[in-house]
Scaffold this motif. Structure first.
Motif, PDB file in Angstrom:
ATOM      1  N   VAL A 145       0.840  -1.206   0.000  1.00 47.91           N
ATOM      2  CA  VAL A 145       0.000   0.000   0.000  1.00 47.91           C
ATOM      3  C   VAL A 145       0.871   1.251   0.000  1.00 47.91           C
ATOM      4  O   VAL A 145       0.639   2.197  -0.774  1.00 47.91           O
ATOM      5  N   GLN A 146       1.878   1.245   0.893  1.00 46.49           N
ATOM      6  CA  GLN A 146       2.749   2.422   0.998  1.00 46.49           C
ATOM      7  C   GLN A 146       3.499   2.695  -0.301  1.00 46.49           C
ATOM      8  O   GLN A 146       3.617   3.843  -0.736  1.00 46.49           O
ATOM      9  N   ARG A 147       3.989   1.647  -0.957  1.00 51.09           N
ATOM     10  CA  ARG A 147       4.715   1.813  -2.218  1.00 51.09           C
ATOM     11  C   ARG A 147       3.798   2.344  -3.312  1.00 51.09           C
ATOM     12  O   ARG A 147       4.184   3.215  -4.101  1.00 51.09           O
ATOM     13  N   MET A 148       2.577   1.829  -3.379  1.00 55.58           N
ATOM     14  CA  MET A 148       1.623   2.317  -4.377  1.00 55.58           C
ATOM     15  C   MET A 148       1.267   3.779  -4.119  1.00 55.58           C
ATOM     16  O   MET A 148       1.228   4.607  -5.038  1.00 55.58           O
ATOM     17  N   ASN A 149       1.001   4.101  -2.852  1.00 50.21           N
ATOM     18  CA  ASN A 149       0.697   5.493  -2.486  1.00 50.21           C
ATOM     19  C   ASN A 149       1.839   6.415  -2.873  1.00 50.21           C
ATOM     20  O   ASN A 149       1.624   7.492  -3.441  1.00 50.21           O
ATOM     21  N   THR A 150       3.076   5.986  -2.562  1.00 50.29           N
ATOM     22  CA  THR A 150       4.249   6.815  -2.836  1.00 50.29           C
ATOM     23  C   THR A 150       4.433   7.038  -4.334  1.00 50.29           C
ATOM     24  O   THR A 150       4.714   8.163  -4.771  1.00 50.29           O
ATOM     25  N   SER A 322      -9.455  -1.673   2.113  1.00 52.62           N
ATOM     26  CA  SER A 322     -10.572  -0.724   2.210  1.00 52.62           C
ATOM     27  C   SER A 322     -11.250  -0.575   0.857  1.00 52.62           C
ATOM     28  O   SER A 322     -10.589  -0.585  -0.197  1.00 52.62           O
ATOM     29  N   SER A 323     -12.566  -0.408   0.878  1.00 53.37           N
ATOM     30  CA  SER A 323     -13.327  -0.248  -0.352  1.00 53.37           C
ATOM     31  C   SER A 323     -12.945   1.048  -1.046  1.00 53.37           C
ATOM     32  O   SER A 323     -12.709   2.072  -0.391  1.00 53.37           O
ATOM     33  N   LEU A 324     -12.890   1.034  -2.378  1.00 50.90           N
ATOM     34  CA  LEU A 324     -12.445   2.181  -3.156  1.00 50.90           C
ATOM     35  C   LEU A 324     -13.582   2.826  -3.945  1.00 50.90           C
ATOM     36  O   LEU A 324     -13.357   3.513  -4.934  1.00 50.90           O
ATOM     37  N   TYR A 325     -14.803   2.607  -3.497  1.00 55.69           N
ATOM     38  CA  TYR A 325     -15.956   3.263  -4.113  1.00 55.69           C
ATOM     39  C   TYR A 325     -16.951   3.628  -3.011  1.00 55.69           C
ATOM     40  O   TYR A 325     -16.964   3.039  -1.924  1.00 55.69           O
ATOM     41  N   ASP A 326     -17.748   4.630  -3.325  1.00 59.07           N
ATOM     42  CA  ASP A 326     -18.826   5.027  -2.421  1.00 59.07           C
ATOM     43  C   ASP A 326     -20.111   4.364  -2.897  1.00 59.07           C
ATOM     44  O   ASP A 326     -20.426   4.389  -4.093  1.00 59.07           O
ATOM     45  N   LEU A 327     -20.861   3.768  -1.953  1.00 61.00           N
ATOM     46  CA  LEU A 327     -22.082   3.037  -2.293  1.00 61.00           C
ATOM     47  C   LEU A 327     -23.232   3.543  -1.437  1.00 61.00           C
ATOM     48  O   LEU A 327     -23.105   3.684  -0.216  1.00 61.00           O
ATOM     49  N   ASN A 328     -24.361   3.808  -2.095  1.00 64.82           N
ATOM     50  CA  ASN A 328     -25.561   4.244  -1.386  1.00 64.82           C
ATOM     51  C   ASN A 328     -26.742   3.436  -1.917  1.00 64.82           C
ATOM     52  O   ASN A 328     -27.140   3.597  -3.077  1.00 64.82           O
ATOM     53  N   LEU A 417      -4.584   6.778  -4.007  1.00 63.36           N
ATOM     54  CA  LEU A 417      -4.339   7.478  -2.743  1.00 63.36           C
ATOM     55  C   LEU A 417      -5.166   6.888  -1.603  1.00 63.36           C
ATOM     56  O   LEU A 417      -4.815   7.047  -0.429  1.00 63.36           O
ATOM     57  N   TYR A 418      -6.274   6.217  -1.940  1.00 67.90           N
ATOM     58  CA  TYR A 418      -7.163   5.649  -0.925  1.00 67.90           C
ATOM     59  C   TYR A 418      -6.859   4.175  -0.649  1.00 67.90           C
ATOM     60  O   TYR A 418      -7.534   3.553   0.171  1.00 67.90           O
TER      61      TYR A 418
END
Length: 545
Positions: A145-150, A322-328, A417-418
């Motif tokens: 995760v950290q490498r992808m974020n960076t 963590s989910s990478l979309y918002d759902l309603n 970033l998420y």
């Protein structure tokens, strides 16, 4: 009359060759001045207009012109090729920076980090209840995760730096056109201001290296300068340029005209600015989209399989990342929902509304309020029914939808970033295929093995995870190599054009030294003519006495 003529002839020679010596000295002094054009003296005899039986007598010599040894065709070619070199210089340097961000040639290459993540699932499958294996898995996941974020943040930073540099280049453009306009007026007032013409040509070249321009000279000797047909300098007026960001956060260049600001972004066709536009708003976003696609599909694939398994505490249905979309969910219910992006496009991050009435599916792009027609396939597995909706290069797989069903979703922009690990309790890592607190026992490893097998599954678009990432690295390498080749070619071409310009317009110290001696001798000879005339005149006066 004859003696007077001798004085006049000698005087013209002294004055003329004194000026010629000044021109030669000026050439020598500017031999190392960038953009200086050698000046050459053109001599002309001075006829008296008195015709005799023996012919027409002369009155000496004068300078008819001082010429710049200037070849407009070569200068234009040099500007053209230099502008292309400036473009490829910026592109090549930019691609080198991207290669460093996606560096895959070391032990800490991101493709190795991806492999390490999957390998820890394999290690966990060998000891599903092991605390050490579970803790190591969380560590490896967090490092991925950290490498992808960076990497993603580095691309954002690169876009920011390019934008700041473009601001500086626009400031330079405005300075150059102001200076050129001042020189225009100086040249119009004094057409013989050769040094001013050299200064203007040098500024013109530097301006052309930033943004490819066209120019022409009017009857007064002024240059009109245009970028993509839009004037920057015209008839004593200057139109300044500015840069900002549009609604899509892309660079937007405007020219301030008498009638207001006009968008000139599409009129920039070469030079450093065009390279920065291409890098910042085309090349880099493409690789940002690739990283976003990788992270999103990777997260969805891991989460979908992880939800099927069970943790040591009997938990199930948990997301690993963590989910990478918002759902309603507006109404109804969904047994399970899996997304997949096959290609990132302009509508990927729009909000969508999905409705189902038991027979028909309706999809609406709520960002644009336009309907979308999905391709729909359905199938059953045991007692479960699945629907796959495909539209706008994405797929949604819905398990056991209720009748009716109505929900909205939106994939997060800047997805990478998420990217984060959702599991914090190692007991909730779903290594088992069934509840280990009841039937399967703590040594059940079927789900850990299933997640490990995703390493060789086409879960990122239609590619395996490592293959997809390496395709990004490979494309950047090919693009960088091509840019280097183009840069080298243009560099050689510019050097050849500079040599041709030097042959015509450059100062040869050896040639100027010869001219210096020649004009010195002519000056001395002319002075001697005056001295001889003076001696003759003195002799005549003595004879009269």
């Amino acid at each position: 009359m004859a003696l007077t003529a001798l004085f006049d002839i000698g005087k013209t020679g002294v004055l003329t060759y004194q000026k010629a010596l000044e021109v030669v000295s000026h050439n020598i002094s500017n031999a190392a001045t960038e953009g200086y054009t050698r000046q050459d003296v053109i001599f002309q005899n001075m006829p008296s207009g008195v015709i005799s039986a023996q012919g027409v007598s002369g009155r000496g010599v004068k300078i008819s012109d001082i010429r710049r040894m200037y070849d407009s065709f070569i200068e234009l070619q040099l500007k053209t090729e230099s502008c292309r070199l400036a473009y490829w210089n910026v592109v090549q340097n930019g691609m080198l920076r991207l290669e460093n961000i996606f560096n895959d040639a070391s032990d800490v290459a991101l493709s190795n980090v991806i492999n390490d993540f999957f390998n820890t699932w394999q290690e966990l499958s060998q000891n599903p209840q092991g605390t050490t294996e579970r803790s190591l898995l969380i560590d490896k996941a967090n490092y991925l995760v950290q490498r992808m974020n960076t990497s993603y943040k580095s691309l954002i930073d690169e876009r920011y730096e390019i934008y700041q540099d473009s601001k500086s280049l626009v400031d330079q453009i405005n300075q150059y056109i102001d200076q050129i306009n001042e020189l225009n007026e100086k040249i119009a007032a004094s057409p013989g201001a050769l040094d001013a013409k050299d200064q203007r040509e040098n500024l013109l070249k530097q301006l052309n290296d930033i943004a490819n321009i066209t120019y022409f000279e009017d009857n007064a000797g002024r240059y009109s300068i245009l970028v993509g047909g839009m004037p920057l300098v015209d008839g004593g007026k200057v139109y300044h340029m500015s840069v900002g960001l549009d609604s899509n956060q892309n660079m937007q260049f405007k020219v301030e005209t008498a009638s207001g600001s006009i968008d000139a972004t599409e009129l920039i066709h070469g030079g450093k600015l065009k390279a920065e536009i291409d890098l910042r708003d085309s090349v880099i976003p493409e690789y940002m989209n690739r990283l976003n696609m990788f992270v999103f599909d990777f997260t969805e694939a891991i989460n979908a399989q992880h939800r099927k398994g069970y943790g040591l505490d009997g938990s199930t249905g948990e997301n690993f990342f963590s989910s990478l979309y918002d759902l309603n969910i507006n109404s109804g219910s969904i047994g399970n929902l899996i997304f997949k992006i096959n290609n990132v496009n302009q509508s990927t991050y729009h909000e969508y509304r999905v409705q189902y009435d038991g027979t028909n599916w309706t999809v609406t792009d709520t960002t644009t309020s336009l309907p979308v027609t999905p391709a729909i396939t359905s199938w059953t597995e045991g007692t479960d029914t699945y629907y796959k909706l495909s539209f706008n290069d994405m797929e949604i797989t819905i398990k056991n939808p209720s009748n009716p069903l109505d929900f909205n979703f939106q994939i997060k922009a800047n997805t990478a970033l998420y990217f984060s690990v959702a599991i914090t309790d190692i007991n909730k890592i779903a290594a088992a295929g069934s509840d280990p607190t009841s039937s399967s026992g703590p040594m059940d490893n079927t789900n850990a093995r299933a997640i490990y097998s995703l390493l060789d599954a086409p879960v990122i678009g239609n590619a395996k995870p490592v293959d997809f990432y390496r395709s990004i690295v490979s494309e950047i390498g090919v693009y960088s190599s091509s840019a280097q080749t183009q840069k080298n070619f243009q560099d050689a071409l510019v050097q050849e054009m500079q040599k041709r310009r030097q042959d015509i317009s450059g100062v040869s110290l050896d040639e100027e030294a010869v001219n210096l001696v020649k004009y010195q001798k002519m000056y001395e000879a002319s002075a001697r003519v005056i001295r001889v005339a003076d001696e003759i005149l003195s002799t005549l006066f003595d004879m009269v006495r």
